[in-house]
Design an enzyme around this catalytic site. Sequence first.
Site, PDB file in Angstrom:
ATOM      1  N   ASP A 188       0.823  -1.222   0.000  1.00 11.36           N
ATOM      2  CA  ASP A 188       0.000   0.000   0.000  1.00 11.36           C
ATOM      3  C   ASP A 188       0.852   1.264   0.000  1.00 11.36           C
ATOM      4  OD1 ASP A 188      -2.345  -1.459   0.120  1.00 11.36           O
ATOM      5  OD2 ASP A 188      -2.620  -1.189   2.282  1.00 11.36           O
TER       6      ASP A 188
ATOM      7  N   ARG B 249       0.712   5.507  17.557  1.00 11.64           N
ATOM      8  CA  ARG B 249       0.313   6.554  16.608  1.00 11.64           C
ATOM      9  C   ARG B 249       0.792   7.956  16.975  1.00 11.64           C
ATOM     10  NH1 ARG B 249       0.707   2.803  13.429  1.00 11.64           N
ATOM     11  NH2 ARG B 249      -1.123   1.617  12.829  1.00 11.64           N
TER      12      ARG B 249
ATOM     13  N   ASP C 143      -6.997   4.565  13.161  1.00  8.52           N
ATOM     14  CA  ASP C 143      -5.652   5.097  12.992  1.00  8.52           C
ATOM     15  C   ASP C 143      -5.611   6.412  12.219  1.00  8.52           C
ATOM     16  OD1 ASP C 143      -4.360   3.217  14.523  1.00  8.52           O
ATOM     17  OD2 ASP C 143      -4.189   1.797  12.863  1.00  8.52           O
TER      18      ASP C 143
ATOM     19  N   SER D  93      -5.408  -8.298   8.289  1.00  5.82           N
ATOM     20  CA  SER D  93      -4.757  -6.995   8.367  1.00  5.82           C
ATOM     21  C   SER D  93      -4.034  -6.948   9.711  1.00  5.82           C
ATOM     22  CB  SER D  93      -5.815  -5.903   8.261  1.00  5.82           C
ATOM     23  OG  SER D  93      -5.266  -4.692   8.694  1.00  5.82           O
TER      24      SER D  93
END
Length: 427
Positions: A13, A93, A122, A174
Site C-alpha cells: 500500500d 500513533r 488510525d 490486516s
Amino acid sequence: MNKVVLAYSGGLDTSVAVAWLKEQYGAQVVTLTVDLGGGSIREGVERRAMSAGASKAYVVDARETFVSQYVWRALQAGAVYQGAYPLATALARPLLAQLLVEVAQKEGADAVAHGCTGKGNDQVRFDVAVHALDPGLEVIAPMRVGMGLTRDQEIDYANQRGIEIPITKASPYSIDVNLWGRSCETGVLEDPWVTPPADAYEWTVAPADALDPVDIVIGFEGGIPVSIDGERLESVELVQRLHDLGGRHGVGRIDHIEDRLVGIKSREVYEAPAAVILHTAHHALEGLVLSKEQLRFNHLVGNEMAQLIYDGLWFSALSRDLRTYVMSSQRVVSGDVRIRLDHGQAIVAGRRSPLSLYDKSLATYDEGDAFDHASAVGFIEIFGLPLRVEAARHGAVGKHHGAAWTWTDPLLAELPATVTEQEPVAG
Ligand code: ARG
C-alpha cells in the site's frame, strides 16, 4: 504542494502511495519508516522506498522512546481499552505523528501522509495528533482520497512503474505490530462466532502446547518494571524478554469485540504477552502499596487514559494532566511481583515491597493480632448510622409505612420472555 513526508511501512500500500502522491500532487515524497520493535521494520525498506520514487528515505529506531515515553505511561496508568486491549497500535500513533512532524519541519514539507483507510481509528489518531503538534501541516491519506486500488491493481500499478514490491504472500489478515503487541483483524475473524484459526497467531503458542509452568519475578521502581529475576534490564530488552517468554507459555492472546472511534464494532485478535504480564504484575503491586482511595481513583484514571489513548487524544490537555497525576501516584509503586506463566495464564503468585501498606499484625487471624476488636463496635455504630436513620424514617427495606410491601422492578415487565434468534441486519 512541494514536499510530503509519508509514513512508510515498506508494504504494498505505502509503496504504491509514494508513486501515487508524486503523480497526484507533483510533490517530492520523503518517506519515514519507524522501528517500534516486534518485527515492525521490514528488510530493504530504504531501497524499496527509493525504488518507488522517494527523494529521501528516513529510517528511525524509536523503540526506546516508544517504551519509555508511551508504553510505560500506559502501564503506570493501567490503561487497557474496554478491559481487554493493551493499546499497542493506539500508543504508537502519537509517536509516529510526532516523528512525521519532526521530519516535515526539518525537510520544510507542506504535508504529511499516511496509509490508513477511511474506516479505522488510525486515520483519526494520525490526523488529530499531527494537527496538535503543527496545525499548519496538511495531512493526506491516499487510501481515503482516491487511491482506492485492489491488491491486484496495486501490484499492476507497481509493476508498470518498476516499483520493487515486497515478496511476502498476501496475509489473510490486516496486521499491525510493535513490541507492545500484535493486532490482527479482518478475513475469517470478521465473524465473531468463529474461533480464531491457528494462523491468526504468530507470537504465542496455543496454551495447550505451552511449556511447563514457570515463575518469574518482576521488579518495579516507581511503577516501571526494571528487572526480571533480579537482573536489571533496559526497557526494550525487558519487554522483549517477556514477549519471548510469555509467547512460549501461550500468554497474551486476546479476542476482543471492540468499539471503534468511528462507531463500528469490530473483532480484533491481539497478542500481547509482555503487556499482559506487566499489567497483571503492576496491578498486583499497586494493590499492596496504594491506599484504597488511590486504587479506586486510579481505576477511573486508567479507564479515562485508555479512552483518550484509543481516541488519539494523547496530546490533549486532559491527557497531559492525567499523566502528571499518574506519575505522582506511582512514586511508591516499587517492589517485586512473582508471576506464574501457566498455559496461557499470567497468574499473580506473590508480591512484596519495602513500601507495602500490608501489615501482618493487623491482618492476621493467628497470634500477634494487633487489631482492636472492641473498637469495631463503635466504628460500626457510626458507619451504619445513615442506614438506621433511613430505615426509621422511610421504613425498613421490604416494609412501607408499616404495611407489608414487596418491591418489583418495573423494567422487568419490558423484557421479552424468551430471547429469540436474531435475524442479521440487511445491507
Ligand atoms: N483496533 C486496533 C486499534 O484501533 C488495532 C488496529 C490495528 N490495525 C490493523 N491493521 N490490524 O488500535
